[in-house]
Design a protein around this motif. Structure first.
Motif, PDB file in Angstrom:
ATOM      1  N   GLU A 188       0.766  -1.252   0.022  1.00 34.51           N
ATOM      2  CA  GLU A 188       0.097  -0.169   0.119  1.00 34.51           C
ATOM      3  C   GLU A 188       0.766   1.323  -0.051  1.00 34.51           C
ATOM      4  O   GLU A 188       0.729   2.163  -0.862  1.00 34.51           O
ATOM      5  N   VAL A 189       2.026   1.273   0.798  1.00 31.47           N
ATOM      6  CA  VAL A 189       2.973   2.178   0.718  1.00 31.47           C
ATOM      7  C   VAL A 189       3.485   2.520  -0.693  1.00 31.47           C
ATOM      8  O   VAL A 189       3.616   3.828  -0.861  1.00 31.47           O
ATOM      9  N   GLU A 190       3.880   1.555  -1.279  1.00 27.57           N
ATOM     10  CA  GLU A 190       4.429   1.718  -2.450  1.00 27.57           C
ATOM     11  C   GLU A 190       3.419   2.254  -3.454  1.00 27.57           C
ATOM     12  O   GLU A 190       3.793   3.429  -4.351  1.00 27.57           O
ATOM     13  N   GLU A 191       1.999   1.767  -3.635  1.00 25.32           N
ATOM     14  CA  GLU A 191       1.063   2.446  -4.384  1.00 25.32           C
ATOM     15  C   GLU A 191       0.974   3.604  -3.926  1.00 25.32           C
ATOM     16  O   GLU A 191       0.711   4.627  -5.089  1.00 25.32           O
ATOM     17  N   GLN A 192       0.799   4.127  -3.056  1.00 27.53           N
ATOM     18  CA  GLN A 192       0.662   5.551  -2.307  1.00 27.53           C
ATOM     19  C   GLN A 192       1.776   6.465  -2.897  1.00 27.53           C
ATOM     20  O   GLN A 192       1.382   7.460  -3.366  1.00 27.53           O
ATOM     21  N   ALA A 193       3.118   6.003  -2.675  1.00 34.52           N
ATOM     22  CA  ALA A 193       4.062   6.772  -3.438  1.00 34.52           C
ATOM     23  C   ALA A 193       4.020   6.840  -4.644  1.00 34.52           C
ATOM     24  O   ALA A 193       4.448   7.939  -5.551  1.00 34.52           O
ATOM     25  N   GLN A 194       3.683   5.836  -5.518  1.00 34.69           N
ATOM     26  CA  GLN A 194       3.469   5.876  -6.976  1.00 34.69           C
ATOM     27  C   GLN A 194       2.322   6.979  -7.503  1.00 34.69           C
ATOM     28  O   GLN A 194       2.707   7.839  -8.182  1.00 34.69           O
ATOM     29  N   GLU A 195       1.279   6.825  -6.549  1.00 33.43           N
ATOM     30  CA  GLU A 195       0.176   7.684  -6.921  1.00 33.43           C
ATOM     31  C   GLU A 195       0.816   9.163  -6.581  1.00 33.43           C
ATOM     32  O   GLU A 195       0.155  10.130  -7.250  1.00 33.43           O
ATOM     33  N   HIS A 196       1.209   9.393  -5.361  1.00 32.16           N
ATOM     34  CA  HIS A 196       1.943  10.756  -5.116  1.00 32.16           C
ATOM     35  C   HIS A 196       2.957  11.237  -6.140  1.00 32.16           C
ATOM     36  O   HIS A 196       2.385  12.454  -6.754  1.00 32.16           O
ATOM     37  N   VAL A 197       3.680  10.546  -6.879  1.00 32.45           N
ATOM     38  CA  VAL A 197       4.339  10.951  -7.958  1.00 32.45           C
ATOM     39  C   VAL A 197       3.434  11.344  -9.135  1.00 32.45           C
ATOM     40  O   VAL A 197       3.753  12.649  -9.504  1.00 32.45           O
ATOM     41  N   GLN A 198       2.686  10.387  -9.417  1.00 27.73           N
ATOM     42  CA  GLN A 198       1.605  10.774 -10.480  1.00 27.73           C
ATOM     43  C   GLN A 198       0.877  12.056 -10.301  1.00 27.73           C
ATOM     44  O   GLN A 198       0.753  12.992 -11.081  1.00 27.73           O
ATOM     45  N   LEU A 199       0.236  12.255  -9.102  1.00 28.28           N
ATOM     46  CA  LEU A 199      -0.363  13.569  -8.524  1.00 28.28           C
ATOM     47  C   LEU A 199       0.362  14.884  -8.683  1.00 28.28           C
ATOM     48  O   LEU A 199       0.012  15.896  -8.994  1.00 28.28           O
ATOM     49  N   LEU A 200       1.656  14.787  -8.290  1.00 32.77           N
ATOM     50  CA  LEU A 200       2.751  15.738  -8.230  1.00 32.77           C
ATOM     51  C   LEU A 200       2.864  16.330  -9.872  1.00 32.77           C
ATOM     52  O   LEU A 200       2.924  17.532 -10.087  1.00 32.77           O
ATOM     53  N   GLN A 201       2.959  15.138 -10.752  1.00 31.98           N
ATOM     54  CA  GLN A 201       3.117  15.718 -12.152  1.00 31.98           C
ATOM     55  C   GLN A 201       2.136  16.471 -12.764  1.00 31.98           C
ATOM     56  O   GLN A 201       1.848  17.143 -13.547  1.00 31.98           O
ATOM     57  N   GLN A 202       0.746  15.847 -12.229  1.00 35.20           N
ATOM     58  CA  GLN A 202      -0.479  16.236 -12.571  1.00 35.20           C
ATOM     59  C   GLN A 202      -0.650  17.714 -12.304  1.00 35.20           C
ATOM     60  O   GLN A 202      -1.036  18.642 -12.881  1.00 35.20           O
ATOM     61  N   ILE A 203      -0.247  17.874 -10.975  1.00 35.15           N
ATOM     62  CA  ILE A 203      -0.028  19.300 -10.391  1.00 35.15           C
ATOM     63  C   ILE A 203       0.554  20.267 -11.239  1.00 35.15           C
ATOM     64  O   ILE A 203       0.271  21.565 -11.378  1.00 35.15           O
ATOM     65  N   ALA A 204       2.069  19.686 -11.242  1.00 32.42           N
ATOM     66  CA  ALA A 204       2.824  20.545 -12.374  1.00 32.42           C
ATOM     67  C   ALA A 204       2.281  21.077 -13.321  1.00 32.42           C
ATOM     68  O   ALA A 204       2.637  22.093 -14.009  1.00 32.42           O
ATOM     69  N   LYS A 205       1.529  19.920 -14.151  1.00 32.81           N
ATOM     70  CA  LYS A 205       1.128  20.345 -15.423  1.00 32.81           C
ATOM     71  C   LYS A 205       0.000  21.236 -15.348  1.00 32.81           C
ATOM     72  O   LYS A 205      -0.234  22.255 -16.269  1.00 32.81           O
ATOM     73  N   ALA A 206      -0.824  21.115 -14.486  1.00 32.71           N
ATOM     74  CA  ALA A 206      -1.912  21.988 -14.079  1.00 32.71           C
ATOM     75  C   ALA A 206      -1.345  23.461 -13.895  1.00 32.71           C
ATOM     76  O   ALA A 206      -2.134  24.496 -14.458  1.00 32.71           O
ATOM     77  N   GLU A 207      -0.280  23.606 -12.875  1.00 32.66           N
ATOM     78  CA  GLU A 207       0.223  24.818 -12.637  1.00 32.66           C
ATOM     79  C   GLU A 207       0.748  25.493 -13.868  1.00 32.66           C
ATOM     80  O   GLU A 207       0.583  26.871 -14.164  1.00 32.66           O
ATOM     81  N   SER A 208       1.536  24.688 -14.657  1.00 33.50           N
ATOM     82  CA  SER A 208       1.872  25.356 -16.049  1.00 33.50           C
ATOM     83  C   SER A 208       1.034  25.923 -16.728  1.00 33.50           C
ATOM     84  O   SER A 208       1.080  27.133 -17.537  1.00 33.50           O
ATOM     85  N   GLN A 209      -0.141  25.246 -17.121  1.00 38.67           N
ATOM     86  CA  GLN A 209      -1.149  25.550 -17.699  1.00 38.67           C
ATOM     87  C   GLN A 209      -1.935  27.015 -17.086  1.00 38.67           C
ATOM     88  O   GLN A 209      -2.026  27.828 -18.021  1.00 38.67           O
ATOM     89  N   VAL A 210      -2.097  27.100 -15.778  1.00 33.70           N
ATOM     90  CA  VAL A 210      -2.631  28.204 -15.141  1.00 33.70           C
ATOM     91  C   VAL A 210      -1.708  29.296 -15.385  1.00 33.70           C
ATOM     92  O   VAL A 210      -2.124  30.442 -15.627  1.00 33.70           O
ATOM     93  N   GLN A 211      -0.582  29.082 -15.294  1.00 30.67           N
ATOM     94  CA  GLN A 211       0.530  30.165 -15.341  1.00 30.67           C
ATOM     95  C   GLN A 211       0.527  30.936 -17.007  1.00 30.67           C
ATOM     96  O   GLN A 211       0.538  31.938 -16.976  1.00 30.67           O
ATOM     97  N   ALA A 212       0.280  29.619 -17.883  1.00 34.12           N
ATOM     98  CA  ALA A 212       0.265  30.180 -19.157  1.00 34.12           C
ATOM     99  C   ALA A 212      -0.901  31.174 -19.533  1.00 34.12           C
ATOM    100  O   ALA A 212      -1.073  32.164 -20.163  1.00 34.12           O
ATOM    101  N   TYR A 213      -2.231  30.687 -18.822  1.00 30.73           N
ATOM    102  CA  TYR A 213      -3.382  31.662 -18.695  1.00 30.73           C
ATOM    103  C   TYR A 213      -3.207  32.896 -18.219  1.00 30.73           C
ATOM    104  O   TYR A 213      -3.555  33.907 -18.506  1.00 30.73           O
ATOM    105  N   LYS A 214      -2.493  32.764 -16.837  1.00 26.53           N
ATOM    106  CA  LYS A 214      -2.155  34.081 -16.274  1.00 26.53           C
ATOM    107  C   LYS A 214      -1.180  35.101 -17.291  1.00 26.53           C
ATOM    108  O   LYS A 214      -1.512  36.172 -17.331  1.00 26.53           O
ATOM    109  N   ASN A 215      -0.447  34.311 -17.989  1.00 26.54           N
ATOM    110  CA  ASN A 215       0.595  35.388 -18.748  1.00 26.54           C
ATOM    111  C   ASN A 215      -0.362  35.896 -19.705  1.00 26.54           C
ATOM    112  O   ASN A 215       0.079  36.884 -20.127  1.00 26.54           O
TER     113      ASN A 215
END
Lengths: 122, 247
Positions: free
Chosen positions: B46-73
């Motif tokens: 379960e810990v390993e799965e959570q760690a993998q999910e955490h990495v995926q979520l971080l990637q999604q957050i980074a992608k969404a943040e870059s998109q928001v930044q593009a809109y803000k710019n």
């Protein structure tokens, strides 16, 4: 001199805090087993010293060897899908309580000898 | 002398023990109660799965943040905003398989060949389960490095289907994306050539198809030109959504 082991423990704790070493969660169980083995060895050493049969070579080699083997056993068990670490937990746990019981008896015996009045001199 | 040895040994061991205890206590924070886990192995998984999910979520957050930044710019600049939106649309279209993909890849041609040895128990079976056979092959390819796949020009996307449809006359038609296709079937896949070839070899696809008197020819296409997988041309989900033009 007796305070030196306590000082050593405090130094170890301080180094642990300062070094700020973080081991991955997946390996923490191996370290737990290793710590159990280490505590067992320390108790064994204290018991041996009370029984006046302490050997520093046996003590030190036992400390490192038991620690490593316990962690290795947990690792192999994990790889095989068998809870082999339970064997280490039971073995060290039982021995730990036995050693603590013997140490307690030795301490009680020592203190009762001190309290007992000296036999009258004829 | 012996007492000194005892004291110093205990001191050294106590120091090591203190270090180990501190490392353990600072590393392994108590995990929250997550139900009844039968054993340590369950917890570890379960810990390993959570760690993998955490990495995926971080990637999604980074992608969404870059998109928001593009809109803000692009805020206040209609042209820049339009460009950002168009880039998003292009990215989504690419991920959805609506654009063609060109690159190194392989083609797998499957066709009936009467010159292959006849086996009474397996000959002709391909016509009865061509959908399953092709489905297995494309699933293996997708799982082993294929980025884009088409069958006879029909691009496979998330909503694609490979069906064997029985006609009134007793014949069966193979349909990909509900479009009928005929033999020879040509699977075109862009992706990691070595991995795709390896899985086909491992599964013995050529031999299995040969038992059904189907010749399977796998051709690698290296280089930048490689092969081209056409974009999906069929209907898209969300037919009820209508584009609104104001002004």
């Amino acid at each position: 001199m007796i305070w030196l082991p306590v000082l050593g423990l405090l130094v170890g704790v301080a180094v642990g805090y300062v070094a700020n070493v973080h081991i991955p969660v997946m390996y923490s169980s191996y370290l737990s087993i290793a710590i159990l083995a280490a505590i067992d060895t320390v108790m064994g050493g204290v018991r041996a010293s009370l029984e006046r049969s302490f050997d520093s070579t046996v003590f030190l080699s036992g400390f490192f060897f038991n620690t490593l083997v316990a962690a290795l056993l947990a690792y192999i068990g994990n790889q095989l899908g068998v809870d082999l670490y339970l064997a280490a937990v039971v073995a060290f746990g039982v021995r730990l309580f036995q050693n603590i019981a013997v140490i307690r008896r030795h301490v009680f015996a020592k203190s009762s000898r001190r309290k007992r009045p000296a036999p009258p001199v004829a | 002398m012996k007492r000194n040895r005892l004291i110093w040994s205990l001191t050294g061991v106590a120091a090591v023990l203190g270090f180990l205890l501190t490392v353990q206590l600072t590393s392994a924070a108590p995990a929250p109660d997550s139900g009844s886990l039968s054993s340590y192995i369950d917890l570890k998984t379960e810990v390993e799965e959570q760690a993998q999910e955490h990495v995926q979520l971080l990637q999604q957050i980074a992608k969404a943040e870059s998109q928001v930044q593009a809109y803000k710019n692009a805020k206040g600049h209609q042209a820049a905003m339009m460009e950002a939106l168009q880039q998003d649309a292009a990215t989504v279209a690419k991920e959805a398989g609506l654009t063609s993909v060109t690159g190194p890849g392989i083609t797998i041609a499957i066709s009936f060949d009467p010159s292959l040895p006849y086996n009474a128990s397996t000959a002709g079976l391909f016509d009865q389960d061509a959908d399953q056979e092709l489905g297995l092959i494309v699933n293996d390819l997708f799982a082993n490095g294929a980025q884009a796949i088409s069958i006879n020009g029909q691009r496979l996307v998330t909503t694609s289907s490979i069906r064997l449809v029985a006609g009134l006359g007793g014949t069966s038609d193979l349909q990909v994306n509900t479009v009928p296709i005929e033999s020879p079937y040509v699977i075109t896949a862009v992706g990691d050539i070595q991995r795709m070839q390896a899985i086909l070899t491992l599964n013995d696809v050529v031999t299995e198809l040969a038992l059904m008197q189907e010749r399977c020819t796998i051709t690698p296409h290296t280089g930048a030109e490689g092969v081209t997988v056409a974009g999906y041309q069929g209907p898209l989900p969300g037919n009820f959504a209508k584009e609104v033009h104001n002004g």
